[in-house]
Design a protein around this motif. Sequence first.
Motif, short mmCIF file in Angstrom:
data_model
loop_
_atom_site.label_atom_id
_atom_site.label_comp_id
_atom_site.label_asym_id
_atom_site.label_seq_id
_atom_site.Cartn_x
_atom_site.Cartn_y
_atom_site.Cartn_z
N ILE A 46 -122.46 -10.93 13.55
CA ILE A 46 -122.33 -9.90 12.41
C ILE A 46 -123.32 -9.78 11.43
O ILE A 46 -124.28 -9.03 11.10
N GLU A 51 -124.89 -7.07 8.79
CA GLU A 51 -123.77 -6.73 8.30
C GLU A 51 -123.17 -8.06 7.61
O GLU A 51 -123.81 -8.95 7.59
N ASP A 52 -121.98 -7.98 6.91
CA ASP A 52 -121.43 -9.18 6.07
C ASP A 52 -120.35 -9.45 6.45
O ASP A 52 -119.31 -8.97 7.30
N ALA A 67 -115.18 -8.68 7.83
CA ALA A 67 -116.45 -8.46 8.08
C ALA A 67 -116.79 -6.91 8.20
O ALA A 67 -116.08 -6.14 8.29
#
Length: 67
Positions: A46, A51-52, A67
Amino acid sequence: MNDVTIIDYAPEYSRYFKSLNVEWLEQYFTVEPIDLPILDQPFEKIIAPGEDVIFALWQGRVVGTCA
């Protein structure tokens, strides 16, 4: 009353990413084989691609993640 604190991913919280998501998936859906690599490797699957993952802490305990 203590507030919820939102923090960014840190390796020491990765186990909570998996455990909280598995609990939610098992309650409302099904944990599928495609989910496991993501749940086991949130940084690689991720975060590294851009992404976070974040966590919610309440009274020092992880109480949520997304996420």
